[in-house]
Scaffold this active site. Structure first.
Site, PDB file in Angstrom:
ATOM      1  N   CYS A   2      42.006  32.476  37.549  1.00  0.00           N
ATOM      2  CA  CYS A   2      42.830  31.297  37.371  1.00  0.00           C
ATOM      3  C   CYS A   2      42.544  30.630  36.031  1.00  0.00           C
ATOM      4  O   CYS A   2      41.557  30.927  35.371  1.00  0.00           O
ATOM      5  CB  CYS A   2      42.650  30.298  38.502  1.00  0.00           C
ATOM      6  SG  CYS A   2      42.901  30.963  40.149  1.00  0.00           S
ATOM      7  N   ARG A  27      42.617  35.639  31.956  1.00  0.00           N
ATOM      8  CA  ARG A  27      41.801  35.403  33.151  1.00  0.00           C
ATOM      9  C   ARG A  27      42.418  36.039  34.396  1.00  0.00           C
ATOM     10  O   ARG A  27      41.766  36.152  35.427  1.00  0.00           O
ATOM     11  CB  ARG A  27      41.616  33.902  33.375  1.00  0.00           C
ATOM     12  CG  ARG A  27      40.827  33.235  32.254  1.00  0.00           C
ATOM     13  CD  ARG A  27      40.775  31.736  32.435  1.00  0.00           C
ATOM     14  NE  ARG A  27      39.963  31.354  33.580  1.00  0.00           N
ATOM     15  CZ  ARG A  27      38.661  31.147  33.535  1.00  0.00           C
ATOM     16  NH1 ARG A  27      37.998  31.325  32.410  1.00  0.00           N
ATOM     17  NH2 ARG A  27      37.989  30.770  34.607  1.00  0.00           N
ATOM     18  N   TRP A  74      45.524  32.890  40.514  1.00  0.00           N
ATOM     19  CA  TRP A  74      45.275  34.219  41.066  1.00  0.00           C
ATOM     20  C   TRP A  74      45.040  34.035  42.554  1.00  0.00           C
ATOM     21  O   TRP A  74      44.124  33.319  42.960  1.00  0.00           O
ATOM     22  CB  TRP A  74      44.047  34.833  40.387  1.00  0.00           C
ATOM     23  CG  TRP A  74      43.865  36.303  40.630  1.00  0.00           C
ATOM     24  CD1 TRP A  74      44.729  37.307  40.358  1.00  0.00           C
ATOM     25  CD2 TRP A  74      42.695  36.935  41.161  1.00  0.00           C
ATOM     26  NE1 TRP A  74      44.191  38.525  40.678  1.00  0.00           N
ATOM     27  CE2 TRP A  74      42.927  38.326  41.182  1.00  0.00           C
ATOM     28  CE3 TRP A  74      41.460  36.473  41.624  1.00  0.00           C
ATOM     29  CZ2 TRP A  74      41.986  39.244  41.643  1.00  0.00           C
ATOM     30  CZ3 TRP A  74      40.526  37.381  42.081  1.00  0.00           C
ATOM     31  CH2 TRP A  74      40.800  38.764  42.087  1.00  0.00           C
ATOM     32  N   ASN A  98      40.675  25.332  40.504  1.00  0.00           N
ATOM     33  CA  ASN A  98      40.090  26.678  40.585  1.00  0.00           C
ATOM     34  C   ASN A  98      38.924  26.639  41.554  1.00  0.00           C
ATOM     35  O   ASN A  98      38.184  25.648  41.600  1.00  0.00           O
ATOM     36  CB  ASN A  98      39.570  27.143  39.226  1.00  0.00           C
ATOM     37  CG  ASN A  98      40.681  27.437  38.249  1.00  0.00           C
ATOM     38  OD1 ASN A  98      41.842  27.518  38.623  1.00  0.00           O
ATOM     39  ND2 ASN A  98      40.318  27.604  36.993  1.00  0.00           N
ATOM     40  N   GLY A  99      38.715  27.730  42.278  1.00  0.00           N
ATOM     41  CA  GLY A  99      37.585  27.793  43.196  1.00  0.00           C
ATOM     42  C   GLY A  99      38.053  27.950  44.629  1.00  0.00           C
ATOM     43  O   GLY A  99      39.219  28.255  44.902  1.00  0.00           O
ATOM     44  N   GLU A 481      30.727  53.584  33.879  1.00  0.00           N
ATOM     45  CA  GLU A 481      31.516  52.641  33.096  1.00  0.00           C
ATOM     46  C   GLU A 481      32.812  53.279  32.605  1.00  0.00           C
ATOM     47  O   GLU A 481      33.875  52.645  32.615  1.00  0.00           O
ATOM     48  CB  GLU A 481      30.685  52.124  31.922  1.00  0.00           C
ATOM     49  CG  GLU A 481      31.428  51.239  30.933  1.00  0.00           C
ATOM     50  CD  GLU A 481      31.964  49.958  31.539  1.00  0.00           C
ATOM     51  OE1 GLU A 481      32.782  49.299  30.867  1.00  0.00           O
ATOM     52  OE2 GLU A 481      31.591  49.596  32.679  1.00  0.00           O
ATOM     53  N   LYS A 485      36.521  51.852  33.529  1.00  0.00           N
ATOM     54  CA  LYS A 485      37.521  51.479  32.534  1.00  0.00           C
ATOM     55  C   LYS A 485      38.861  52.170  32.820  1.00  0.00           C
ATOM     56  O   LYS A 485      39.917  51.552  32.733  1.00  0.00           O
ATOM     57  CB  LYS A 485      37.049  51.846  31.123  1.00  0.00           C
ATOM     58  CG  LYS A 485      36.053  50.907  30.535  1.00  0.00           C
ATOM     59  CD  LYS A 485      36.695  49.561  30.224  1.00  0.00           C
ATOM     60  CE  LYS A 485      35.639  48.466  30.219  1.00  0.00           C
ATOM     61  NZ  LYS A 485      35.144  48.067  31.522  1.00  0.00           N
ATOM     62  N   GLU A 488      40.505  50.528  35.851  1.00  0.00           N
ATOM     63  CA  GLU A 488      41.000  49.189  35.558  1.00  0.00           C
ATOM     64  C   GLU A 488      42.287  49.214  34.741  1.00  0.00           C
ATOM     65  O   GLU A 488      43.220  48.442  34.995  1.00  0.00           O
ATOM     66  CB  GLU A 488      39.941  48.402  34.762  1.00  0.00           C
ATOM     67  CG  GLU A 488      38.707  48.002  35.552  1.00  0.00           C
ATOM     68  CD  GLU A 488      37.701  47.298  34.676  1.00  0.00           C
ATOM     69  OE1 GLU A 488      37.110  46.314  35.150  1.00  0.00           O
ATOM     70  OE2 GLU A 488      37.482  47.722  33.527  1.00  0.00           O
ATOM     71  N   HIS A 504      26.723  68.391  45.148  1.00  0.00           N
ATOM     72  CA  HIS A 504      26.509  67.734  46.432  1.00  0.00           C
ATOM     73  C   HIS A 504      27.737  66.931  46.859  1.00  0.00           C
ATOM     74  O   HIS A 504      27.615  65.849  47.436  1.00  0.00           O
ATOM     75  CB  HIS A 504      25.277  66.826  46.352  1.00  0.00           C
ATOM     76  CG  HIS A 504      24.016  67.580  46.102  1.00  0.00           C
ATOM     77  ND1 HIS A 504      23.254  68.150  47.107  1.00  0.00           N
ATOM     78  CD2 HIS A 504      23.384  67.894  44.939  1.00  0.00           C
ATOM     79  CE1 HIS A 504      22.212  68.766  46.578  1.00  0.00           C
ATOM     80  NE2 HIS A 504      22.271  68.627  45.262  1.00  0.00           N
ATOM     81  N   LYS A 603      39.374  37.915  34.692  1.00  0.00           N
ATOM     82  CA  LYS A 603      38.310  38.056  33.695  1.00  0.00           C
ATOM     83  C   LYS A 603      37.003  37.491  34.209  1.00  0.00           C
ATOM     84  O   LYS A 603      35.949  38.074  34.029  1.00  0.00           O
ATOM     85  CB  LYS A 603      38.723  37.342  32.401  1.00  0.00           C
ATOM     86  CG  LYS A 603      37.708  37.479  31.263  1.00  0.00           C
ATOM     87  CD  LYS A 603      37.589  38.916  30.812  1.00  0.00           C
ATOM     88  CE  LYS A 603      36.657  39.064  29.627  1.00  0.00           C
ATOM     89  NZ  LYS A 603      36.443  40.474  29.290  1.00  0.00           N
TER      90      LYS A 603
END
Length: 608
Positions: A2, A27, A74, A98-99, A481, A485, A488, A504, A603
């Site tokens: 948000c 964000r 969001w 926000n929150g 990572e 990426k 995402e 395995h 973000k």
């Protein structure tokens, strides 16, 4: 997650707030809205969708105002929709938030009994009604104080009232809110980039603080009304650092900024002629470092991958045992952390809810806390016993790139410092480790100059449905990572695995439609990973080799290869990360994805 922006001043408040919302798009959000004083009351415009949709509503209304608040949401409570979008209204009170209000259901029941009706599914509307209910017996500021004292959870709020048309009130608890002090007015925002083009003088509000702003000035208090004196700080980021600078996307710009961001992370942190790390930059003393029994590193997402690399660096150089935890799991697993242990929190924003909760738990149990963070004035930086700022500059793209590599360098510096203080390495080795580090920005520049090779791979493989990333040792976290990426940015399913674990389970996935990205370091593990390549090729898989110092002479099993310069084994992770960032970026672009604002992602994750 948000974004909040509020403004009161002599400028065009609507223009300022809409511009601020655009600067906060990174964000992550699914709806947007704005509220402003129209001279006789407050108008609210909001919509599901993007800022451009909100701008269409603004153009139709053609409003003019000197005070406005805006929000990008969001979804947490309630689906993305116009009726769940902020700002929310309750009679004379309008609010953005926000929150998460944890006791909102309890408060909602009480407010319903008072006669309030609810038109959204959000916890924010509950808080708005609660403030309005207190306005029946208190003034606006006192009503906000009383409502927040009744509230449990995390919040950053900005509120305005019809009855107080020249006043804007902000408050925070466990969610960031920063005051901007400019020549043409005052700002409240979730993050500095929202108003950085207009002022760099700021006050980072702390938990439990509230600010009341009018045209004449501002007053910071606690929730009991007691005045607090706070000095403004200067943010050193230039507005251009938060702009695209000619690049098509923020993500690409930030990938290409890494030579500079790494140089900034290093500046003032080493004494090259002495082969030493500047201990003052970590806020630690030698005696504490000699006494450390164990180190706990806690982070989320990409920062957790940096933490895993840090474990290899610290244990390999300094010989101190390291435990790495996902912040969301740390508090609940009963970690055997003792007084005197060192706890390291890694967080780009310094506001990640899970990481902050873990950091607070570590302090409660007597550990010394070090924050590796990018944001001056952030909660993690303020609450830690010491802080190392990575100085990588603002990172607007949701998928972290330059912040990640700066975190790796911070951990490398810490590892050298710890190893030197504890006598694990001598002056000669320390000197060479630092000398190689100082060559790193140029080597990253060399990787970036080979971007066309990555583009060619992306053009061949962007239609794949699945990817597998394999690495050994310190490169295993980089494989994680790289896979993250790609997930995402392109929405392709990808997994990172230790190459030795391929037999395995993951080997069952391999066929001609599953590209496998191998991270191939120099040294003793090279032969092991070449054997893994052979296993993939024998099953028809496509191989992408990212090779330090190039592939062995006569090696023909790789379908595609990307070469990075040689460096020591502790810094290979930095150089390997860069082509993986580029690969994810170019595949995402070829698939038509919004690489700066991937779907469903934020973000800064400021709620659990």
């Amino acid at each position: 997650m948000c974004g909040i922006i509020g403004y009161i001043g002599t400028g065009d408040a609507i223009e300022v707030v809409v511009e601020g919302l655009r600067h906060l798009e990174y964000r992550g959000y699914d709806s947007a809205g704005i509220a402003y004083h129209n001279g006789s009351g407050i108008d609210v415009l909001r919509c599901k969708g993007k800022i451009r949709d909100l701008e269409g509503l603004v153009r139709k209304s053609r409003p003019v105002a000197s005070l406005a608040i805006g929000h990008t949401r969001w979804a947490t409570h309630g689906v993305p929709s116009e009726y769940n979008a902020h700002p929310h209204r309750s009679n004379n009170v309008v609010l953005v938030h926000n929150g998460i209000i944890e006791n909102y259901l309890e408060l909602k029941k009480e407010l319903a009994e008072e006669g309030y009706t609810f038109t959204s599914e959000t916890d924010t509307e509950v808080l708005c009604h609660l403030i309005d209910s207190y306005c029946r017996e208190y003034g606006f500021r006192e009503a906000v104080e009383a409502a927040l004292r009744d509230t449990r959870g995390a919040y950053a709020i900005v509120a305005i009232s019809v009855r107080d048309p020249g006043v804007m009130i902000g408050a925070r608890k466990d969610s960031p809110l920063v005051l901007g002090v400019g020549q043409e007015g005052f700002f409240l925002a979730s993050d500095v980039p929202a108003f950085l083009t207009r002022t760099n003088r700021v006050v980072f509000l702390r938990d439990g603080e509230m600010v009341t702003i009018s045209g004449e000035g501002y007053r910071i208090t606690d929730l009991e009304g007691n005045r607090l004196e706070r000095e403004t700080e200067l943010v050193t980021w230039s507005p251009s650092m938060a702009e695209k600078g000619g690049y098509k996307h923020y993500m690409l710009k930030e990938i290409h900024e890494q030579p500079r961001s790494l140089a900034d992370t290093l500046r003032g942190r080493v004494f090259p002629e002495r082969g030493e790390v500047n201990i003052a930059e970590f806020g630690l003393d030698e005696e504490r470092l000699r006494r450390v029994r164990k180190i706990f590193i806690v982070a989320c997402g990409t920062s957790w991958h940096a933490a895993l690399v840090g474990k290899y660096q610290i244990e390999g150089l300094a010989g101190v045992p390291v435990e790495v935890d996902l912040a969301s799991e740390f508090r609940y697993r009963g970690a055997l952390l003792e007084e005197g242990d060192l706890f390291i929190a890694i967080t780009q924003s310094g506001e990640t809810a899970d990481t902050l909760a873990a950091q607070r738990e570590a302090r409660r149990r007597g550990a010394f806390t070090l924050s590796i963070c990018n944001v001056l004035g952030s909660t993690s930086a303020r609450e830690a016993d010491s802080v190392f700022f990575t100085h990588s500059g603002p990172e607007i793209g949701v998928a972290s790139t330059k912040a990640f590599t700066s975190q790796l360098v911070a951990l490398y510096l810490f590892s050298i410092l710890l190893a030197r203080v504890r006598g694990r390495i001598g002056h000669g080795e320390s000197f060479e480790l630092i000398a190689e580090l100082l060559r790193l920005p140029d080597k990253v520049e060399a990787v970036l100059s080979g971007e066309e090779a990555v583009v060619r791979v992306a053009r061949e493989l962007f239609k794949a449905r699945d990817f597998l990333y394999l690495g050994r040792g310190i490169l295993y976290p980089v494989a994680l990572e790289g896979a993250l990426k790609l997930k995402e940015i392109s929405y392709i399913h990808a997994e990172g695995y230790p190459a030795g674990e391929m037999k395995h389970g993951p080997i069952a996935l391999i066929d001609e439609d599953v590209p496998v990205v191998f991270l191939m370091q120099k040294g003793g593990l090279r032969e092991k990973i070449l054997s893994n390549v052979s296993e993939v090729k024998s099953r028809g898989g496509k191989v992408v080799a990212v090779a330090a110092g190039g592939l062995p002479e006569g090696f023909e099993m790789a379908d595609y290869s990307i070469e990075i310069p040689e460096t020591n084994r502790y810094l290979e992770a930095v150089l390997m990360a860069v082509p993986l960032q580029l690969l994810a970026y170019h595949i995402g672009v070829l698939r038509g994805c919004d690489v700066d604002q991937p779907r469903n992602l934020a973000k800064s994750v400021t709620v659990e």
